[in-house]
Write a protein that holds these residues in place. Structure first.
Motif, PDB file in Angstrom:
ATOM      1  N   GLU A 265      -2.094  -9.862  -3.133  1.00  0.00           N
ATOM      2  CA  GLU A 265      -3.279 -10.717  -2.972  1.00  0.00           C
ATOM      3  C   GLU A 265      -3.375 -11.246  -1.553  1.00  0.00           C
ATOM      4  O   GLU A 265      -4.481 -11.373  -0.998  1.00  0.00           O
ATOM      5  N   LEU A 266      -2.247 -11.534  -0.958  1.00  0.00           N
ATOM      6  CA  LEU A 266      -2.234 -11.978   0.433  1.00  0.00           C
ATOM      7  C   LEU A 266      -2.759 -10.866   1.349  1.00  0.00           C
ATOM      8  O   LEU A 266      -3.544 -11.121   2.271  1.00  0.00           O
ATOM      9  N   LYS A 267      -2.354  -9.649   1.075  1.00  0.00           N
ATOM     10  CA  LYS A 267      -2.834  -8.499   1.844  1.00  0.00           C
ATOM     11  C   LYS A 267      -4.352  -8.365   1.724  1.00  0.00           C
ATOM     12  O   LYS A 267      -5.058  -8.092   2.714  1.00  0.00           O
TER      13      LYS A 267
ATOM     14  N   ASP B 150       4.926  -6.705   8.616  1.00  0.00           N
ATOM     15  CA  ASP B 150       4.555  -5.309   8.867  1.00  0.00           C
ATOM     16  C   ASP B 150       3.495  -4.838   7.878  1.00  0.00           C
ATOM     17  O   ASP B 150       2.545  -4.124   8.242  1.00  0.00           O
ATOM     18  N   TYR B 151       3.631  -5.255   6.630  1.00  0.00           N
ATOM     19  CA  TYR B 151       2.666  -4.866   5.594  1.00  0.00           C
ATOM     20  C   TYR B 151       1.289  -5.461   5.874  1.00  0.00           C
ATOM     21  O   TYR B 151       0.268  -4.769   5.833  1.00  0.00           O
TER      22      TYR B 151
ATOM     23  N   VAL C 297       2.682  -0.549   7.328  1.00  0.00           N
ATOM     24  CA  VAL C 297       3.439   0.015   6.205  1.00  0.00           C
ATOM     25  C   VAL C 297       2.516   0.948   5.420  1.00  0.00           C
ATOM     26  O   VAL C 297       1.492   0.517   4.883  1.00  0.00           O
ATOM     27  N   SER C 298       2.884   2.235   5.367  1.00  0.00           N
ATOM     28  CA  SER C 298       2.047   3.208   4.654  1.00  0.00           C
ATOM     29  C   SER C 298       2.382   3.276   3.173  1.00  0.00           C
ATOM     30  O   SER C 298       1.517   3.579   2.347  1.00  0.00           O
ATOM     31  N   ASP C 299       3.651   3.016   2.832  1.00  0.00           N
ATOM     32  CA  ASP C 299       4.092   3.067   1.439  1.00  0.00           C
ATOM     33  C   ASP C 299       4.728   1.723   1.095  1.00  0.00           C
ATOM     34  O   ASP C 299       5.911   1.497   1.329  1.00  0.00           O
TER      35      ASP C 299
ATOM     36  N   ALA D 155       8.776   0.542   1.026  1.00  0.00           N
ATOM     37  CA  ALA D 155       9.215  -0.422   2.048  1.00  0.00           C
ATOM     38  C   ALA D 155       9.750  -1.690   1.404  1.00  0.00           C
ATOM     39  O   ALA D 155      10.767  -2.245   1.833  1.00  0.00           O
ATOM     40  N   TRP D 156       9.078  -2.157   0.352  1.00  0.00           N
ATOM     41  CA  TRP D 156       9.503  -3.394  -0.320  1.00  0.00           C
ATOM     42  C   TRP D 156      10.844  -3.194  -1.035  1.00  0.00           C
ATOM     43  O   TRP D 156      11.718  -4.056  -0.986  1.00  0.00           O
TER      44      TRP D 156
END
Length: 439
Positions: free
Chosen positions: A245-247, A412-413, A418-420, A424-425
């Motif tokens: 949600e932040l993204k 980074d996200y 970050v593509s994936d 990454a998480w």
């Protein structure tokens, strides 16, 4: 590099303690085979108090209080010394331990180091002093004391220069828009969209900072992202939902992510806020008066935004007072007598009025000492009234390191690097769990 330096300093302290013997804990009165602790000073003694305040007015305040204390009783003289920032104090303490001399009686140190030093045996457990000396320990805010206590409840420091993350907003703008700052996460998401659509500018700036983002995780999800301190909860659906949600908020332009590197967002945020490029942001409570003095609009404050039925909280940061275990008992007792004086209700209120750091005494919040500050800075009263909602951070010694790892991946996200996300998480969580298990 910072992690390496911290480990080296800890190693130096541990080696010095091994050379000097095990830590000297204050024994219980009447304990078989041990000498009873004396909570009185009966002979003249001069003790050193180390602090980290280069600001001339704050240093003078401490000097004046030390002088008044020294004149108020017969035996103890306190000498204050500015040593440098927290890392410098830590280096000087490590050097004194290695040399076997030169430790101060009392020192300020930042809250995250307290539990690390307690774990290493560097500092004195204080419960015996709190129980047997004139501290009125019940008047301290419970959460502030808890922030400097171990998992078993042993207190290793006294809160004094306590700050905490808060939300700071342009009240003039929000009043004009009839969009008051929200209290809940659901309202926050709508509020960000409404402010952006009304102004075309970022409603809220999130910082590249482990401390303030940790508080947002705690408030919005209702759980500690570091779990029980041995294994994280970063894969909990509530955490993942908050991050996504932040993204969405950042990608829509409603919110923004500020800071070029970890824990270095403050200047960028303050500049953007003063220029009215952002409507609100999160930062340290100790900077509220400075912000209010630097802008030409009314500033409002809030303790945080809650995503649960519980009220918003914030986590303890800033400075605490520690006593070093390797000193003679007379030195430790003298240090605690001065600490009792320095943190009494009147001094706690006066220090809060001067620094915008939280009063550590319940009786200080509504004392007459703070009324002039409240009149000039209404936003200060708003956050000081929430002092009971300050809590300690996760008790793991690796708390800061782990949250910096989390915020690094989060940054980074949010910046689109970050593509994936899932991969990454998950990789980040493994790194955090290794740190927690090793701490």
């Amino acid at each position: 590099m910072k992690r390496l330096i911290s480990l080296l300093l800890t190693a130096v302290m541990l080696l010095s303690l091994t050379a000097c013997g095990s830590k000297s804990e204050a024994p219980d009165e009447g304990e078989a085979g041990t000498e009873e602790v004396s909570y009185e000073v009966t002979e003249p003694i001069t003790i050193q108090f180390w602090h980290n305040y280069s600001n001339e007015m704050r240093a003078k305040w401490l000097d004046d209080v030390a002088k008044k204390f020294s004149e108020s009783q017969e035996y103890i003289t306190v000498e204050c010394s500015y040593i440098g920032g927290y890392p410098t104090i830590a280096e000087q303490v490590a050097g004194a331990l290695a040399a076997g001399s030169g430790l101060p009686a009392l020192s300020m140190i930042n809250v995250p180091r307290v539990l690390n030093w307690a774990d290493s045996g560097v500092i004195e457990p204080l419960d015996g002093y709190l129980e047997n000396m004139d501290f009125d320990a019940d008047d301290f805010f419970e959460g502030m004391l808890n922030s400097v206590a171990t998992e078993d409840g042993t207190t290793y420091a006294l809160p004094f220069g306590i700050s905490a993350g808060v939300c700071i907003y342009n009240k003039t703008l929000l009043d004009e828009l009839n969009l008051p700052f929200p209290e809940t996460w659901e309202d926050f998401k709508t509020w960000c969209k409404d402010v952006y659509e009304a102004t075309g500018k970022c409603a809220f700036a999130f910082p590249y900072d482990f401390n303030y983002m940790n508080t947002f995780f705690l408030n919005v999800t209702g759980i500690d992202p570091l779990g029980d301190g041995t294994k994280s909860a970063l894969d909990d659906e509530r955490v993942i939902t908050f991050v996504k949600e932040l993204k969405e908020l950042v990608d829509a332009g409603y919110c923004c992510w500020m800071g070029a590197k970890i824990n270095a967002a403050q200047d960028d945020q303050m500049a953007a806020f003063a220029l009215q490029e952002i409507a609100a942001y999160t930062d340290t409570s100790s900077g509220v008066m400075k912000v209010m003095d630097s802008v030409d609009f009314e500033v409002g404050t809030a303790i945080g935004v809650s995503g649960t039925d519980a009220p918003a909280i914030t986590t303890s940061s800033g400075a605490a007072l520690v006593v070093f275990a390797d000193n003679d008992q007379a030195v430790k007792t003298a240090a605690m007598q001065f600490a009792a004086y320095l943190t009494n209700a009147e001094n706690a209120a006066a220090w809060a009025a001067d620094t915008c750091m939280f009063p550590v005494r319940k009786s200080s919040v509504d004392s007459g000492v703070l009324q002039a500050t409240y009149e000039k800075y209404p936003g200060v009263k708003t956050i000081f009234s929430e002092a009971a909602n300050i809590i300690g951070k996760n008790k793991s010694p690796a708390m800061q390191t782990c949250m910096e790892i989390v915020v690094g991946t989060l940054g980074d996200y949010l910046k689109g690097n970050v593509s994936d996300f899932d991969s990454a998480w998950a990789t980040m969580q493994k790194e955090v769990d290794i740190e927690l298990a090793d701490s």
